[in-house]
Scaffold this active site. Sequence first.
Site, short mmCIF file in Angstrom:
data_model
loop_
_atom_site.label_atom_id
_atom_site.label_comp_id
_atom_site.label_asym_id
_atom_site.label_seq_id
_atom_site.Cartn_x
_atom_site.Cartn_y
_atom_site.Cartn_z
N SER A 24 -1.77 -18.01 10.86
CA SER A 24 -0.74 -17.02 10.54
C SER A 24 -1.15 -15.64 11.05
CB SER A 24 -0.52 -16.96 9.02
OG SER A 24 -1.73 -16.65 8.37
N ASN A 111 -6.66 -16.90 -2.15
CA ASN A 111 -5.41 -17.00 -2.91
C ASN A 111 -5.10 -15.72 -3.68
OD1 ASN A 111 -5.52 -19.54 -1.91
ND2 ASN A 111 -5.85 -20.59 -3.87
N THR A 156 43.59 -0.11 -1.23
CA THR A 156 43.25 -1.36 -1.92
C THR A 156 43.90 -2.43 -1.07
OG1 THR A 156 45.21 -1.36 -3.33
CG2 THR A 156 43.25 -0.27 -4.22
N HIS A 157 43.25 -3.56 -0.93
CA HIS A 157 43.72 -4.63 -0.02
C HIS A 157 43.88 -4.11 1.41
CE1 HIS A 157 44.92 -6.72 -3.80
NE2 HIS A 157 45.27 -5.50 -4.16
N SER A 278 30.91 0.35 27.68
CA SER A 278 31.05 -1.04 28.09
C SER A 278 30.63 -1.14 29.55
CB SER A 278 32.51 -1.45 27.93
OG SER A 278 32.80 -2.55 28.77
N LYS A 284 35.85 2.48 27.34
CA LYS A 284 35.32 2.14 26.01
C LYS A 284 34.22 3.08 25.53
CE LYS A 284 35.99 -1.16 23.83
NZ LYS A 284 35.69 -2.57 23.99
N ASN A 286 31.92 2.50 22.19
CA ASN A 286 31.78 1.52 21.12
C ASN A 286 30.88 1.99 19.98
OD1 ASN A 286 33.39 -0.27 22.58
ND2 ASN A 286 31.62 -1.06 23.69
N GLU A 291 27.98 -1.32 13.95
CA GLU A 291 28.16 -2.77 14.14
C GLU A 291 26.84 -3.51 13.97
OE1 GLU A 291 31.32 -3.91 17.40
OE2 GLU A 291 30.15 -2.20 18.08
N TYR A 318 -1.44 -22.07 -6.25
CA TYR A 318 -1.19 -21.73 -4.85
C TYR A 318 -0.87 -22.98 -4.04
CZ TYR A 318 -1.79 -20.20 -0.06
OH TYR A 318 -1.57 -19.95 1.27
N GLN A 323 2.33 -19.22 2.56
CA GLN A 323 2.00 -18.42 3.75
C GLN A 323 3.27 -18.01 4.49
OE1 GLN A 323 -1.56 -19.33 6.18
NE2 GLN A 323 -0.08 -19.99 7.72
N LYS A 326 5.50 -14.23 4.46
CA LYS A 326 5.29 -12.92 5.08
C LYS A 326 6.30 -12.55 6.16
CE LYS A 326 0.71 -13.46 3.74
NZ LYS A 326 1.13 -14.86 3.45
N1 ARG Z 1 -3.05 -17.25 4.93
C1 ARG Z 1 -2.90 -17.68 3.58
C2 ARG Z 1 -1.56 -17.22 3.01
O1 ARG Z 1 -0.96 -16.38 3.57
C3 ARG Z 1 -3.98 -17.12 2.73
C4 ARG Z 1 -4.33 -17.96 1.56
C5 ARG Z 1 -4.93 -19.22 2.03
N2 ARG Z 1 -5.37 -20.03 0.94
C6 ARG Z 1 -5.71 -21.30 1.10
N3 ARG Z 1 -6.06 -21.93 0.02
N4 ARG Z 1 -5.61 -21.91 2.24
O2 ARG Z 1 -1.08 -17.69 2.02
#
Ligand code: ARG
Length: 467
Positions: A24, A111, A156-157, A278, A284, A286, A291, A318, A323, A326
């Site tokens: 990650s 964790n 309204t509407h 455009s 145009k 825009n 938007e 956990y 993961q 994020k």
């Molecule tokens: N990269 C993991 C996450 O975002 C960190 C925690 C990992 N924990 C584990 N037991 N593998 O959640």
Amino acid sequence: MSEKPWDGRFAEKTDAAVEAFTSSIDIDKRLYSYDIDGSIAHCKMLAKAAIITDEESESLIVGLEKIREEISDGKFEFSDCLEDIHMHIENRLATHAGSVSLKLHTARSRNDQVALDIRLYLRDMSRKIIYGLVQLRKVLVQMAERHIDVVLPGYTHLQRAQPVLFSHHLMAYYEMFTRDTRRFEEGLERINVMPLGAAALAGTTYPIDRAYTASLLDFPTVSENSMDSVSDRDFIIEFLAAASLCMVHFSRFSEELVLWSSSEFKFIELSDAFSTGSSIMPQKKNPDVPELVRGKTGRVFGSLISLLTLMKSLPLAYNRDMQEDKAPVFDTVETLTACIDIYIRMLPNIKVNQEQMEKAVSTGYINATDMADYLVCQGMPFREAHGCVGKAVSYGLDHKKELHDLSLDELRSFSDLINEDIFLELTTGQMIERRKSYGGTSTHNVRAAIARAEIQVSQEIRSIKNN
Ligand code: ARG
């Protein structure tokens, strides 16, 4: 590349495809500074609790600061083999701090570490968003003040209903963004809880001092239950829900700006600097900014749904699924802050076409309610007045005349309670000023609302600056 912390248990090397799949780092590397802050506080706490020595803590902290510099200078090498930001930093620490780096992770797990990082990040981002929303509200108040004499049809509407002050319309958005501000402030209370010390899930055998870690990181409280500490993502969902509602408000405002800037309405003109052309149609201009804001609403809703779905049915505590929390959070923060920022820049550049708005108020039987109210004042029950004016409107439609264009004789054919003074009641000015009920559109009310908002906004800005 490097060894894994869990190598002791494993006979085989991790498959490269698995490394790539589980990594990650491309996403969570942006947490690096929060991760380092958390680790530094952890080191200090370990030393205070005599779990490591002061010297060990000091060399860990020096090493961590070096890593912070390397990453911010773009001199740090990231790789999938080290999975995430936590392992990258811990691994690199060996280079800077030597074998003592092996002590950093005492009494801690990734964790609780990741739970801490994301809380530190969201605390910062919530404050940034709150500040942005206050600035946006300030811009709205200034705009409302500047255009206090502009009237447009209220709908309204999407049918012309009754005239309102343009400032009243703007202040409706002020109210929405004020509620958004409060939602982020309230969410902050639940983000601002320190989870470190939960370790993997059950707490730790070391004599740690969680309150001390919390005080170092400026958290008012520590989390109560170690299992909940590592598996709670409610605060993220609440943040995304607040962001979603805020985007609902942006999308409604954007929709109005798009409509208002069309040739059909011509109520406003976006400045050239905030419009695009455009590639094929030379005429145009825009409204791409509103938007796009309207369009970006979808991805924020998507993030909320992602997190709700991610967390649904997860057993304690956990799970690696988490993961995946994020990317949607980062995307939402980026999207929302960009929308707030562009609105703050765009709104003062909007040209208001007062004449066109007033023209729209003069047609469409927008004074029908006021005619009924006039009859009620002369003693007619409201329902009866409603029916009577309905007939007048129908007559007007047949004869292509607005109510105020009918002669007194024509009007009196619907009720002999009508006198010459009705014409004043049917003017736009009267329609606005008579709506004096608290929260209504009379100029007096709207000026008072603007004055209250000015005080509110400057108090909020002052208290943000003092903190
Ligand atoms: N990269 C993991 C996450 O975002 C960190 C925690 C990992 N924990 C584990 N037991 N593998 O959640």
